[in-house]
Design a protein around this motif. Sequence first.
Motif, short mmCIF file in Angstrom:
data_model
loop_
_atom_site.label_atom_id
_atom_site.label_comp_id
_atom_site.label_asym_id
_atom_site.label_seq_id
_atom_site.Cartn_x
_atom_site.Cartn_y
_atom_site.Cartn_z
N LEU A 96 0.85 -1.19 0.00
CA LEU A 96 0.00 0.00 0.00
C LEU A 96 0.88 1.24 0.00
N THR A 97 0.62 2.16 -0.94
CA THR A 97 1.33 3.43 -0.97
C THR A 97 0.31 4.55 -1.10
N ALA A 98 0.79 5.77 -0.99
CA ALA A 98 -0.09 6.94 -1.11
C ALA A 98 -0.79 6.95 -2.47
N ALA A 99 -0.14 6.45 -3.49
CA ALA A 99 -0.73 6.43 -4.83
C ALA A 99 -1.98 5.54 -4.89
N ASP A 100 -2.12 4.62 -3.93
CA ASP A 100 -3.27 3.71 -3.91
C ASP A 100 -4.51 4.30 -3.26
N VAL A 101 -4.37 5.45 -2.59
CA VAL A 101 -5.50 5.99 -1.81
C VAL A 101 -5.76 7.47 -2.10
N PRO A 102 -5.84 7.87 -3.38
CA PRO A 102 -6.04 9.29 -3.67
C PRO A 102 -7.37 9.83 -3.14
N ASP A 103 -8.40 8.99 -3.11
CA ASP A 103 -9.70 9.43 -2.61
C ASP A 103 -9.65 9.72 -1.11
#
Length: 189
Positions: free
Chosen positions: A37-44
Amino acid sequence: MSEVGFGGGKVVVNRAMSLDGFIAGPGHAMDWISAYLTAADVPDVMAATGAMLIGRRTYEVARRMSGQGPAYDGGAQFVLTHRPPEEPDPAVTFLTCGLDEAVATARGAAGGKNLEILGADVAAQCLRRGLVDEILVYVLPVLLGDGVRFTPPGLGRIELEPFDTTRSGAVTTLRFRVRGPARPAPTGP
């Protein structure tokens, strides 16, 4: 639950967790998270978050991990601590006040967006006080065997209402509404 008056924002405990219930491994290690999991996976989630209230240990672990992927942008960062660092961090506001004041300060800075709670101890304190609206959990496909549990012993029973479950790649995301503050844990036999 949190008080009304801060716009549409909620107080959300946000956690990545191993399948065996740990949010950090031995020695507070959290490097295993970036494998799934990275920041790119949770933009919402980042877009809905206006501020973060972080425990001091979590802040220190995150500092050691910086540069290991895209930066997580959850808005203004507040670290609740008994001892601010000697060298200030210009990206962070260190709070030495009580929990209620810290939550109010961070919610005010969130500008009507969500306040994200990071850190096992701060999250448990907020749950005990009935300050949390939702819990967001990223369940990662790993067994750590030891480390920092999702909740500390003695938190007490908290009723939750599941309202969303999604899966993206290897990560399962669970979302719950908190129905009320913790009830005291039973004591003795």
